[in-house]
Design an enzyme around this catalytic site. Structure first.
Site, short mmCIF file in Angstrom:
data_model
loop_
_atom_site.label_atom_id
_atom_site.label_comp_id
_atom_site.label_asym_id
_atom_site.label_seq_id
_atom_site.Cartn_x
_atom_site.Cartn_y
_atom_site.Cartn_z
N HIS A 77 0.97 -1.25 0.00
CA HIS A 77 -0.11 -0.04 0.00
C HIS A 77 0.77 1.13 0.04
O HIS A 77 0.52 2.08 -0.80
CB HIS A 77 -0.91 0.14 1.27
CG HIS A 77 -1.91 1.02 1.24
ND1 HIS A 77 -2.09 2.05 2.23
CD2 HIS A 77 -2.81 1.42 0.57
CE1 HIS A 77 -3.06 2.95 1.74
NE2 HIS A 77 -3.54 2.47 0.90
N ASP A 81 -6.34 1.73 -2.20
CA ASP A 81 -6.83 1.38 -1.10
C ASP A 81 -7.78 -0.08 -0.97
O ASP A 81 -7.74 -0.53 0.17
CB ASP A 81 -7.90 2.45 -0.58
CG ASP A 81 -6.87 3.87 -0.24
OD1 ASP A 81 -5.85 3.51 -0.13
OD2 ASP A 81 -7.68 4.78 -0.20
#
Length: 146
Positions: free
Chosen positions: A75, A120
């Site tokens: 991420h 996300d």
């Protein structure tokens, strides 16, 4: 999400901003927390991911301690790629929905918003798949994340 969880998340976000010595700005962390809750069906509070391993939370370095920490590293790398494209991932708001099989980005036409939403959503789904090891929460990063 329960109101108490939102207050805890807000407190964590505010403290992270202060700790990082950056001016307050709109962040998409609230949206990201909703995606996490959607992906794990509310089984673990979002704040459990704010200080986990070497990469979950603010910053990151060293070797990820486990699969969940690798999700956070991925991420972080995704956000870095977004920044290279001229996007502002921590400020990008986007449209998403929570279905029975997890979160999805919805009808996003702007490239930056789509890229950040994809970062996300993939992270939230990765969090939901990865085992959570309580021993890797709030670790001494100076010793374990070289």
């Amino acid at each position: 999400m329960y109101p108490a969880h939102l207050l805890v998340l807000l407190a964590v976000c505010v403290s992270l901003l202060g700790a990082a010595s950056i001016p307050p700005q709109p962040l998409n962390l609230v949206q990201f927390s909703y995606l996490i809750q959607c992906a794990n069906h509310g089984s673990r509070a979002t704040w459990h991911y704010t200080d986990y391993g070497c990469y979950c939370g603010s910053g990151g370095s060293g070797t990820p301690v486990d699969e969940l920490d690798r999700c956070c590293q991925t991420h972080d790398n995704c956000y870095a790629e977004a920044e290279k494209k001229g996007c502002y991932p921590k400020m990008s708001a986007y449209d998403y929905y929570c279905g029975g099989d997890g979160p999805y980005c919805r009808n996003i036409k702007k490239e930056c918003q789509r890229f950040v939403c994809d970062c996300d959503v993939e992270a939230a789904k990765c969090f939901a798949r990865a085992p959570y090891n309580d021993a890797n929460w709030n670790i001494d990063t100076k010793k374990r994340c070289q």
